[in-house]
Design a protein around this motif. Structure first.
Motif, mmCIF file in Angstrom:
data_model
loop_
_atom_site.group_PDB
_atom_site.id
_atom_site.type_symbol
_atom_site.label_atom_id
_atom_site.label_comp_id
_atom_site.label_asym_id
_atom_site.label_seq_id
_atom_site.Cartn_x
_atom_site.Cartn_y
_atom_site.Cartn_z
ATOM 1 N N ARG A 1 -1.625 29.418 -29.308
ATOM 2 C CA ARG A 1 -0.702 28.530 -28.568
ATOM 3 C C ARG A 1 0.508 29.296 -28.062
ATOM 4 O O ARG A 1 1.053 28.982 -27.014
ATOM 5 C CB ARG A 1 -0.238 27.378 -29.468
ATOM 6 C CG ARG A 1 -1.325 26.352 -29.760
ATOM 7 C CD ARG A 1 -0.773 25.216 -30.596
ATOM 8 N NE ARG A 1 0.067 24.318 -29.817
ATOM 9 C CZ ARG A 1 0.904 23.433 -30.353
ATOM 10 N NH1 ARG A 1 1.009 23.338 -31.664
ATOM 11 N NH2 ARG A 1 1.628 22.646 -29.580
ATOM 12 N N GLN B 1 1.467 29.993 -24.230
ATOM 13 C CA GLN B 1 2.832 29.608 -23.809
ATOM 14 C C GLN B 1 3.433 30.732 -22.955
ATOM 15 O O GLN B 1 3.987 30.501 -21.893
ATOM 16 C CB GLN B 1 3.678 29.363 -25.059
ATOM 17 C CG GLN B 1 5.187 29.399 -24.878
ATOM 18 C CD GLN B 1 5.738 28.094 -24.353
ATOM 19 O OE1 GLN B 1 5.031 27.089 -24.274
ATOM 20 N NE2 GLN B 1 7.004 28.090 -23.953
ATOM 21 N N ALA C 1 -1.748 25.762 -19.649
ATOM 22 C CA ALA C 1 -1.718 24.362 -20.068
ATOM 23 C C ALA C 1 -1.859 24.234 -21.583
ATOM 24 O O ALA C 1 -1.408 23.254 -22.179
ATOM 25 C CB ALA C 1 -2.834 23.597 -19.372
ATOM 26 N N THR C 2 -2.498 25.214 -22.206
ATOM 27 C CA THR C 2 -2.728 25.165 -23.653
ATOM 28 C C THR C 2 -1.539 25.731 -24.450
ATOM 29 O O THR C 2 -1.571 25.775 -25.677
ATOM 30 C CB THR C 2 -3.976 26.001 -24.008
ATOM 31 O OG1 THR C 2 -3.815 27.300 -23.412
ATOM 32 C CG2 THR C 2 -5.237 25.363 -23.499
ATOM 33 N N SER D 1 4.408 24.402 -24.615
ATOM 34 C CA SER D 1 5.087 23.458 -23.718
ATOM 35 C C SER D 1 4.169 23.033 -22.565
ATOM 36 O O SER D 1 4.636 22.465 -21.578
ATOM 37 C CB SER D 1 6.376 24.084 -23.160
ATOM 38 O OG SER D 1 6.072 25.147 -22.264
ATOM 39 N N GLY D 2 2.888 23.329 -22.691
ATOM 40 C CA GLY D 2 1.936 22.906 -21.673
ATOM 41 C C GLY D 2 2.168 23.575 -20.323
ATOM 42 O O GLY D 2 1.813 23.025 -19.284
ATOM 43 N N ARG E 1 5.140 24.302 -19.058
ATOM 44 C CA ARG E 1 6.420 23.911 -18.445
ATOM 45 C C ARG E 1 7.487 24.975 -18.598
ATOM 46 O O ARG E 1 8.472 24.996 -17.884
ATOM 47 C CB ARG E 1 6.907 22.592 -19.034
ATOM 48 C CG ARG E 1 6.219 21.436 -18.392
ATOM 49 C CD ARG E 1 6.354 20.146 -19.163
ATOM 50 N NE ARG E 1 5.603 19.129 -18.439
ATOM 51 C CZ ARG E 1 4.271 19.073 -18.399
ATOM 52 N NH1 ARG E 1 3.551 19.965 -19.036
ATOM 53 N NH2 ARG E 1 3.660 18.143 -17.702
ATOM 54 N N ASP F 1 7.497 21.813 -31.273
ATOM 55 C CA ASP F 1 6.436 20.866 -31.589
ATOM 56 C C ASP F 1 6.942 20.027 -32.764
ATOM 57 O O ASP F 1 6.983 20.510 -33.899
ATOM 58 C CB ASP F 1 5.156 21.628 -31.962
ATOM 59 C CG ASP F 1 3.991 20.688 -32.234
ATOM 60 O OD1 ASP F 1 4.230 19.474 -32.456
ATOM 61 O OD2 ASP F 1 2.843 21.161 -32.230
ATOM 62 N N PRO G 1 -1.403 24.711 -15.823
ATOM 63 C CA PRO G 1 -1.240 23.258 -15.914
ATOM 64 C C PRO G 1 -1.627 22.554 -14.613
ATOM 65 O O PRO G 1 -1.485 23.131 -13.533
ATOM 66 C CB PRO G 1 0.260 23.094 -16.203
ATOM 67 C CG PRO G 1 0.890 24.416 -16.005
ATOM 68 C CD PRO G 1 -0.161 25.456 -16.009
ATOM 69 N N THR H 1 0.426 16.656 -13.510
ATOM 70 C CA THR H 1 1.112 16.299 -14.760
ATOM 71 C C THR H 1 2.589 16.706 -14.737
ATOM 72 O O THR H 1 3.278 16.625 -15.753
ATOM 73 C CB THR H 1 0.454 17.002 -15.973
ATOM 74 O OG1 THR H 1 0.659 18.430 -15.837
ATOM 75 C CG2 THR H 1 -1.029 16.717 -16.062
#
Ligand SMILES: Cc1ncc(C[n+]2csc(CCOP(=O)(O)OP(=O)(O)O)c2C)c(N)n1
Ligand SMILES: [Mg+2]
Length: 336
Positions: free
Chosen positions: A95, A99, A104-105, A108-109, A111, A120, A324, A328
């Motif tokens: 993750r 990041q 997307a994984t 923060s997806g 962002r 989290d 992402p 979204t």
């Protein structure tokens, strides 16, 4: 170099003795952080990364030792050199690398990148706020919420030497101290704030000296000794949980690479780095485990191998993850 100071971790260590299993866990988390960092730095130097990254080299004992001293229910607000804490608290290398590549994984997806916004709340990790030290009032607010709810939980956050000269450091500690908030602040004194050495931005010798102004304990610990960092933090966390209020813990270490990946740190005297290199936190702990017969070479090699495999898997996972979905973009925005 770290000072010999009577306020160091040794007096606390016996009270918070670690089992063999726990020591091996601490070593694993430090080695994972180091392995990830080595791979991350190499990746970015090859121009394959996205944006900048901050090396963790030299900070492993601090981020791991402090994160390990918390209960799962406690809340942590880490900053940009606390990767070990994110790992200890349950963020996986997969993750985190995703990041860093904006996938997307990622935490923060996609962002944000780097460790910025990598929070989290299922793991009780508050996302790092880029503006320094803006995570502090948030962490103190979390601690105050525990007081109001009569919950026996603790909030812990971090601050750099440079960031401790910002107004929010003082406002946050003052507020926490006045209200006896269950708050522990880890001061990461790595001698530099970007290119500014300590003595050019702080008139006192120790970050811990600043605690006097808030009437709270200011402790100094060798930030390259993971067991000492753990023991002092554990004690401060227990005190906070029992209603004793905040503690400021200064961990002395050295930022072993530049501020971020682009920075060659030519302004840092080589002799200083060489002196600190002899006290590398991961090597120090490894040596101690071997000397004390807690692990043998084969076990150390097995842990190192496990970390290599885990990081390689994380990189592959991140590379194969999608960017992402633009649809979204307003998810999580309260007033789109
Ligand atoms: C308010 C604010 N000013 C400037 C920056 C840019 N910046 C990011 S890290 C950093 C250095 C911080 O030094 P220190 O607090 O000692 O932490 P270290 O990077 O050494 O771990 C700076 C100037 C920022 N993030 N926020
Ligand atoms: Mg610094």
């Amino acid at each position: 170099m770290p000072q010999k100071n009577s306020r160091n971790g040794s007096e606390h260590e016996s009270r918070h003795a670690l089992s063999i299993q726990q020591k091996l866990e601490l070593y694993y988390w430090m080695q994972l952080t180091r392995t990830y960092d080595n791979q991350m730095v190499a990746y970015w130097r090859q121009g394959r990364g996205l944006g900048g990254v901050f090396s963790q080299r030299g900070h492993e004992a601090i981020s791991v030792g402090t994160g390990y001293a918390l209960e799962p229910d406690d809340v942590v607000a880490p900053m940009h050199r606390d990767l070990g804490c994110y790992f200890v608290r349950g963020l996986t290398p997969r993750r985190v690398f995703a990041q860093m590549l904006g996938r997307a994984t990622g935490v923060s997806g996609g962002r944000d990148v780097n460790l910025h916004g990598a929070g989290d709340m299922n793991l009780n990790i508050v996302g790092f706020i880029s503006h320094l030290p803006h995570s502090l009032p948030v962490a103190v607010g979390v601690a105050m919420s525990f007081v109001y709810r009569k919950e026996k939980r603790v909030a812990l956050s971090y601050v750099g030497d440079g960031s401790s000269s910002e107004g929010l450091f003082h406002e946050s500690l003052n507020l926490a101290a006045v209200h006896k908030a269950p708050f522990v602040l880890i001061a990461e004194n790595n001698q530099y704030a970007y290119s500014t050495p300590l003595h050019q931005q702080m008139p006192v010798e120790n970050m811990a000296d600043r605690a006097v102004a808030y009437g709270i304990p200011g402790l100094i610990v060798d930030g390259n000794d993971v067991e000492a960092v753990y023991a002092v933090t554990k004690e401060a966390v227990a005190r906070a949980r029992a209603g004793g209020g905040p503690t400021l813990i200064e961990c002395k270490t050295m930022r072993m690479l530049g501020h971020a990946i682009h920075d060659g740190a030519e302004y840092v005297p080589r002799e200083l780095l060489e002196a600190w290199e002899k006290r590398d936190p991961v090597v120090l702990f490894e040596r101690r485990l071997l000397e004390q017969g807690i692990a043998d070479e084969a076990e150390i090699d097995e842990i190192k191998h496990r970390c290599e495999v885990e990081v390689a898997d994380a990189i592959e996972f991140a590379e194969q993850s999608p960017m992402p979905d633009p649809a979204t973009v307003s998810d999580g925005v309260y007033a789109p």
